[in-house]
Design a protein around this motif. Structure first.
Motif, PDB file in Angstrom:
ATOM      1  N   GLY A  24      16.544 -20.167  64.976  1.00 17.98           N
ATOM      2  CA  GLY A  24      16.546 -20.575  63.553  1.00 17.98           C
ATOM      3  C   GLY A  24      16.103 -19.891  62.307  1.00 17.98           C
ATOM      4  N   GLY A  25      15.677 -18.527  62.521  1.00 17.00           N
ATOM      5  CA  GLY A  25      15.432 -17.553  61.664  1.00 17.00           C
ATOM      6  C   GLY A  25      13.961 -17.513  60.968  1.00 17.00           C
ATOM      7  N   ASP A  26      13.660 -16.513  60.119  1.00 17.77           N
ATOM      8  CA  ASP A  26      12.172 -16.430  59.683  1.00 17.77           C
ATOM      9  C   ASP A  26      11.838 -17.542  58.880  1.00 17.77           C
ATOM     10  OD1 ASP A  26      10.063 -15.735  58.438  1.00 17.77           O
ATOM     11  OD2 ASP A  26      10.746 -13.534  57.982  1.00 17.77           O
ATOM     12  N   PRO A  27      10.807 -18.418  59.195  1.00 18.44           N
ATOM     13  CA  PRO A  27      10.413 -19.602  58.434  1.00 18.44           C
ATOM     14  C   PRO A  27       9.931 -19.534  57.026  1.00 18.44           C
ATOM     15  CG  PRO A  27       8.831 -19.128  59.898  1.00 18.44           C
ATOM     16  CD  PRO A  27       9.899 -18.149  60.105  1.00 18.44           C
ATOM     17  N   TYR A  28       9.445 -17.975  56.795  1.00 19.22           N
ATOM     18  CA  TYR A  28       9.020 -17.510  55.382  1.00 19.22           C
ATOM     19  C   TYR A  28      10.203 -17.596  54.308  1.00 19.22           C
ATOM     20  CZ  TYR A  28       6.773 -14.701  51.908  1.00 19.22           C
ATOM     21  OH  TYR A  28       6.521 -14.239  50.642  1.00 19.22           O
ATOM     22  N   ILE A  29      11.403 -17.073  54.917  1.00 16.63           N
ATOM     23  CA  ILE A  29      12.597 -16.962  54.104  1.00 16.63           C
ATOM     24  C   ILE A  29      12.965 -18.262  53.577  1.00 16.63           C
ATOM     25  CG2 ILE A  29      14.994 -16.030  53.964  1.00 16.63           C
ATOM     26  CD1 ILE A  29      14.220 -13.844  55.577  1.00 16.63           C
ATOM     27  N   GLY A  30      13.258 -19.111  54.823  1.00 22.82           N
ATOM     28  CA  GLY A  30      13.642 -20.592  54.376  1.00 22.82           C
ATOM     29  C   GLY A  30      12.605 -21.069  53.551  1.00 22.82           C
ATOM     30  N   LYS A  31      11.252 -20.875  53.730  1.00 24.96           N
ATOM     31  CA  LYS A  31      10.548 -21.638  52.660  1.00 24.96           C
ATOM     32  C   LYS A  31      10.344 -21.103  51.349  1.00 24.96           C
ATOM     33  CE  LYS A  31       6.072 -20.356  53.384  1.00 24.96           C
ATOM     34  NZ  LYS A  31       4.943 -19.962  53.920  1.00 24.96           N
ATOM     35  N   TYR A  96      26.277 -38.970  49.871  1.00 27.31           N
ATOM     36  CA  TYR A  96      25.143 -39.908  49.977  1.00 27.31           C
ATOM     37  C   TYR A  96      23.857 -39.188  50.205  1.00 27.31           C
ATOM     38  CZ  TYR A  96      22.267 -44.118  50.184  1.00 27.31           C
ATOM     39  OH  TYR A  96      21.202 -45.103  50.171  1.00 27.31           O
ATOM     40  N   ALA A  97      23.879 -38.175  50.967  1.00 30.77           N
ATOM     41  CA  ALA A  97      22.713 -37.429  51.376  1.00 30.77           C
ATOM     42  C   ALA A  97      22.821 -36.319  52.250  1.00 30.77           C
ATOM     43  CB  ALA A  97      21.601 -38.301  52.251  1.00 30.77           C
ATOM     44  N   PHE A  98      22.057 -35.257  52.255  1.00 33.76           N
ATOM     45  CA  PHE A  98      22.043 -33.956  53.116  1.00 33.76           C
ATOM     46  C   PHE A  98      21.179 -34.458  54.489  1.00 33.76           C
ATOM     47  CE2 PHE A  98      23.439 -31.945  49.207  1.00 33.76           C
ATOM     48  CZ  PHE A  98      24.470 -31.587  49.568  1.00 33.76           C
ATOM     49  N   MET A  99      21.344 -33.704  55.302  1.00 31.95           N
ATOM     50  CA  MET A  99      20.488 -33.668  56.487  1.00 31.95           C
ATOM     51  C   MET A  99      20.523 -32.139  57.168  1.00 31.95           C
ATOM     52  SD  MET A  99      22.487 -35.608  59.504  1.00 31.95           S
ATOM     53  CE  MET A  99      21.504 -35.254  60.920  1.00 31.95           C
ATOM     54  N   PRO A 100      19.562 -31.871  57.953  1.00 38.49           N
ATOM     55  CA  PRO A 100      19.226 -30.656  58.836  1.00 38.49           C
ATOM     56  C   PRO A 100      20.391 -30.811  60.251  1.00 38.49           C
ATOM     57  CG  PRO A 100      17.319 -31.748  59.194  1.00 38.49           C
ATOM     58  CD  PRO A 100      18.171 -32.509  58.046  1.00 38.49           C
ATOM     59  N   ILE A 101      20.759 -29.965  60.525  1.00 37.32           N
ATOM     60  CA  ILE A 101      21.613 -29.772  61.677  1.00 37.32           C
ATOM     61  C   ILE A 101      20.572 -29.745  62.823  1.00 37.32           C
ATOM     62  CG2 ILE A 101      22.553 -27.449  61.917  1.00 37.32           C
ATOM     63  CD1 ILE A 101      24.496 -30.475  62.566  1.00 37.32           C
ATOM     64  N   ASN A 107      17.035 -23.243  59.098  1.00 38.05           N
ATOM     65  CA  ASN A 107      18.019 -24.438  58.809  1.00 38.05           C
ATOM     66  C   ASN A 107      17.197 -25.802  58.608  1.00 38.05           C
ATOM     67  OD1 ASN A 107      20.281 -23.379  58.679  1.00 38.05           O
ATOM     68  ND2 ASN A 107      20.468 -23.338  61.086  1.00 38.05           N
ATOM     69  N   SER A 108      15.676 -25.725  58.942  1.00 41.06           N
ATOM     70  CA  SER A 108      15.036 -26.867  58.249  1.00 41.06           C
ATOM     71  C   SER A 108      15.056 -27.098  56.869  1.00 41.06           C
ATOM     72  CB  SER A 108      13.779 -26.888  59.202  1.00 41.06           C
ATOM     73  OG  SER A 108      12.956 -25.898  58.560  1.00 41.06           O
ATOM     74  N   MET A 109      15.020 -25.816  56.497  1.00 41.20           N
ATOM     75  CA  MET A 109      14.684 -25.550  54.975  1.00 41.20           C
ATOM     76  C   MET A 109      16.026 -25.613  53.827  1.00 41.20           C
ATOM     77  SD  MET A 109      11.448 -24.981  54.468  1.00 41.20           S
ATOM     78  CE  MET A 109      11.292 -26.424  55.453  1.00 41.20           C
ATOM     79  N   LEU A 110      17.076 -25.305  54.387  1.00 40.61           N
ATOM     80  CA  LEU A 110      18.335 -25.106  53.298  1.00 40.61           C
ATOM     81  C   LEU A 110      18.681 -26.745  52.943  1.00 40.61           C
ATOM     82  CD1 LEU A 110      20.516 -22.287  55.017  1.00 40.61           C
ATOM     83  CD2 LEU A 110      18.594 -22.284  53.363  1.00 40.61           C
TER      84      LEU A 110
END
Length: 364
Positions: A24-31, A96-101, A107-110
């Motif tokens: 899922g990648g570096d949480p720091y970047i997504g944050k 209507y809305a976005f969601m994480p895949i 990908n929890s942040m984008l």
């Protein structure tokens, strides 16, 4: 319905990185991406799946490619608008809305960043309850839903819509384009109505990530037990190993991170050895040659002092980690789920045995 602000983003990023099972990648970047969007555009409304109208158009937003590449290549900033316009034009209907895949550091942040910048809410659900490396590896595939039409764009503005015959073909074709675009892109796929979301999604995953992140942040404040005991209690996890990283074999191939990490036991595991194989996410964990966990159950490495997750792209010699096993979402344990994400799909020479049976010394 509730709001997601800066503190919520901190906790979601931390908890989702654990649930990402190394990927899922570096949480720091997504944050940083999500916090920048919220600071500039305001907090994001998080909706419970049951609040979504059955005919509403819900769009998952994600990054595709190797997380190690994203840490160097970055995100341009216009991707969300491009994807939104492509999807709206294709369906002739407003989103209507976005969601994480998936749950994972990036990908929890984008989707939070996309929701903030486009003024839309986000749904408290995903399609995995963890992270997996390929596009077809979602609960929506088990439900017979199509990944396409799938919109893809890179940071330069190159964009395409795929319309494919199977979700595996979506993966194959999109992966080739991702490689041509430098190894990481932004995508919108598995666009669905609210009724399908309620039937097949992993619900309340954002809330679970947030509570997990908050618990990690405050783990040393607990009055009873050791921090490690408290960590294991609130994660409901299985302690598989504790050791020092002695070697990391890693290569980027086909927009995936492949590799193996070797561990030498410390404390009660002194004298033992462990290894973990991964493809973006951790696939198998073995101690002294005995397999203790496999996909689709979650294998997570966390720092022995802070309990912060250590993703596969952050593995390095000398790091001391606790290896944690977590039960996967129940849909992955069905025959259809194991066909998609079981150890056999990844070429692991073992059958799937639930982690709670393996750690008890079941038939291996």
């Amino acid at each position: 319905m509730r709001k997601i602000g800066l503190q919520e983003i901190e906790d979601i990023a931390l908890g989702a990185a654990v649930l990402g099972a190394g990927g899922g990648g570096d949480p720091y970047i997504g944050k940083l991406v999500a916090m920048g969007a919220v600071k500039e555009c305001g907090e994001v409304t998080l909706l419970d799946p049951e609040e979504i109208p059955d005919d509403a158009l819900i769009v998952p937003i994600a990054m595709m490619g190797a997380p190690t590449i994203l840490s160097e290549k970055g995100i341009g900033g216009n991707e969300y608008k491009i994807l939104s316009d492509m999807v709206t034009q294709f369906y002739g209907k407003k989103i209507y809305a976005f969601m994480p895949i998936e749950a994972g550091g990036v990908n929890s942040m984008l989707p939070i960043a996309a929701a903030a910048r486009l003024g839309l809410p986000m749904v408290d659900a995903d399609g995995m309850g963890r992270a997996f490396p390929e596009l077809q590896m979602v609960t929506f595939t088990i439900g017979g839903m199509s990944a396409s039409p799938m919109a893809l764009t890179d940071e330069k503005g190159n964009s395409v819509i795929f319309n494919t015959v199977t979700n595996k073909w979506t993966e194959e074709l999109a992966r080739a384009v991702t490689m041509s675009c430098g190894g990481s892109v932004s995508v919108a796929l598995y666009c669905m109505d609210g009724a399908s979301l309620k039937k097949y999604a992993v619900k309340n995953i954002v809330t679970r990530s947030q509570k997990l992140g908050e618990a990690i942040r405050t783990v040393k404040d607990c009055k009873e037990g050791t921090p490690e005991e408290n960590f294991l209690r609130f994660t409901e996890g299985f302690k598989l190993f504790k050791g020092k990283i002695t070697d990391v074999l890693r290569e980027t191939r086909g927009a995936f991170n492949f590799g193996k990490v070797m561990l030498e036991g410390i404390n009660e595991y002194k004298g033992k050895q462990a290894f973990i194989e991964f493809q973006n996410e951790n696939l198998t964990a073995a101690v002294d040659g005995r397999i203790l966990a496999t996909t689709p159950d979650l294998i997570c490495l966390v720092d022995t002092e802070t309990f912060h997750p250590v993703t596969t792209d952050a593995l390095k010699y000398g790091k001391r980690v606790l290896v944690l096993g977590l039960k996967c979402f129940e849909m992955w344990r069905t025959a259809e789920g194991l066909d998609l994400v079981g150890p056999g799909y990844f070429g692991c020479e073992t059958d799937y045995i639930p982690i709670e049976e393996r750690v008890k010394g079941g038939d291996l």
